[in-house]
Design an enzyme around this catalytic site. Sequence first.
Site, mmCIF file in Angstrom:
data_model
loop_
_atom_site.group_PDB
_atom_site.id
_atom_site.type_symbol
_atom_site.label_atom_id
_atom_site.label_comp_id
_atom_site.label_asym_id
_atom_site.label_seq_id
_atom_site.Cartn_x
_atom_site.Cartn_y
_atom_site.Cartn_z
ATOM 1 C CD GLU A 46 -2.596 0.964 2.773
ATOM 2 O OE1 GLU A 46 -3.562 1.720 2.957
ATOM 3 O OE2 GLU A 46 -2.244 0.086 3.599
ATOM 4 C CE LYS A 115 -7.085 1.068 3.707
ATOM 5 N NZ LYS A 115 -5.838 1.357 4.461
ATOM 6 C CB CYS A 170 -4.422 -2.128 4.277
ATOM 7 S SG CYS A 170 -3.603 -2.409 5.879
ATOM 8 N N GLY A 350 -16.447 -60.354 11.488
ATOM 9 C CA GLY A 350 -15.522 -61.348 10.965
ATOM 10 C C GLY A 350 -14.101 -60.866 11.222
ATOM 11 C CB SER A 352 -9.165 -61.739 8.740
ATOM 12 O OG SER A 352 -8.676 -60.402 8.646
ATOM 13 C CB SER A 357 -11.183 -57.831 10.444
ATOM 14 O OG SER A 357 -9.905 -58.374 10.710
ATOM 15 C CB THR A 472 -15.920 -61.145 -2.787
ATOM 16 O OG1 THR A 472 -14.565 -61.576 -2.893
ATOM 17 C CG2 THR A 472 -16.834 -62.163 -3.456
ATOM 18 C CE LYS A 597 -16.615 -56.089 -7.257
ATOM 19 N NZ LYS A 597 -15.233 -56.578 -7.057
#
Length: 638
Positions: A46, A115, A170, A350, A352, A357, A472, A597
């Site tokens: 400025e 300004k 500003c 489930g 694993s 899981s 799957t 899916k």
Amino acid sequence: MLDGFVKVAAVTPKIRVADCVYNTKQICREMELAIAGGAKIIVFPELCMTGYTCSDLFWQELLLSEAKKGLHQILFLSKGKDALVFVGLPWEKDGKLYNVAAVVNNGRLLGLVPKRFLPNYSEFYEARHFTPGNEKPENVEFEGQTVPFGSKLLFQCPEVNGLTVAAEICEDLWVPNPPSIGHALAGATVIVNLSASDEVTGKDLYRTQLVSGQSARLVCGYIYADAGDGESSTDLVFGAHNLIAENGVVLKESSRFENQTIYGELDIRRLRAERRRMTTYGAPADEEYRTVSFHLTPVETKLTRSFDPAPFVPSGKEDRDRRCEEILSIQALGLRKRLEHTGCQNAVVGISGGLDSTLALLVTVKAFDMLKIPREKITAVTMPGFGTTDRTYTNACELTRKLGAKLLEVDIREAVMTHFRDIGHDPAVHDVTYENAQARERTQVLMDIANQSGGLVIGTGDMSELALGWATYNGDHMSMYAVNASVPKTLVRHLVRYYADTCGDAVLSGVLLDVLDTPVSPELLPPENGKISQKTEDLVGPYELHDFFLYYILRFGYEPGKLYRIAKIAFAGMYDCETIMKWMRTFYRRFFAQQFKRSCLPDGPKVGSVAVSPRGDLRMPSDGCVRMWMENLERVRI
């Protein structure tokens, strides 16, 4: 400007108060250096032509006329230069004095932006000398040229789609209704601020928050150039605190009290993509705005900005721990609500011995603790199959015991062999039927056990697997509530590690750390010498690459060529160009082919800004064609 990246600069020259000749030389010198540095948008502070601290010297005719002479020299120097430059100076119009930003491009004065808001409190006395600027542009004359004068000016570059620049000065930023709000709604993607903000204790932090916050609120790039050393120190000190921000992120910040030029690359396409995504980002017609064209020669911007290779994971431990605790709470609260609504007092998981899981069981435990339901109402089912190893089996059992859930073992091998005989499949053929039959048998077991107890099957699959279709269909793809559905694999690791670090149980922590150290695998193929033979990342690629691709494709709509470009930067020294390209092709191919899916996913809580739920963030046709994306990739030079 390839891929929408535009290099910009915020410059603080060393000036002398009221010495326009000297200041002009400094501005011209710094402008040439910034242009040589590749900057296409250059912002000075400025009133830098005269100095902000001239006080009553602003009433002197000589100062005003010399400032205009300085502007003439800057215009002359800018001829043939490929940049849009903003310079601050005082300007007399209709007998009043204004604090303005002169906008310069290739020898032309494109506009004067006054300004709007003049501070006249504490250490500021601007209303003593200046008049608040008009909004609607009017015409003024300068050296035979008609120039628009007003705050509602937009500067648009036809060579860079979406690059529209506007200015405020500003204090304009510090008021409740900054002009930049109107600028952005009218189409500005970059806001520049010519500033002379003095330094007092703590003000730098607030200033940084203000600039970054405004860039986030307006979804824009914000370039803030501050006055510094050279201004009068009669009562104030100016810190040259320059900032470049983009959509809430500070890309570059100068050291205070050192007059510096800082550079950054704004991603205009990313800003446009974000605005398109936000249906609440209005664009009301404002007929008072005037658009002025400026021109830049398209070039490939050399990128210096960094790209986090793990965009889903905070880099700092404190932030990462806070994020992990938050996500675990979101997951658990989602499940708690579902349990409350259904009246279920039982859950089936489930287990694993793998990452996903494990996380699902940890979340289920947290939800049951919230509801004050005994943990033994959680049935963790381990279902050894043809690929199960002793390591994962042992970890699954030990984890369940340490968490206080009920452990149930159902060996699926005999049932799957019976199924193979029923459908006439040779078990020696280890094809997709061999693998998926096991996954579907496991899902049937879980569903039926849940029916026996009146419970819910808790899904374990994560978002990265869903993006790749590595599940799957109607097997592990299906559940009654999917707590991990919006958690990417790279973040799953950190959630499990966070739990290990904070659980306060050395044995449990040891099990979790061993789970983390186990290769990711569906364990559907027989092990080799007792070890996992089927490693997911060997087959579909590194999850850290796929999560990176997923983030930038869904969050910002990056096209393949641009994604490849930033991936090379993010993973430099980790993956070579051929490897990145190989797995990018895999990602696009699988992402499009496997949408069917995702189109029928179970319910699950969203935890971050990217998700693949068909009811929320990703409403994508299952038969969308990937051809254009693959062709775009083939045009990329490796």
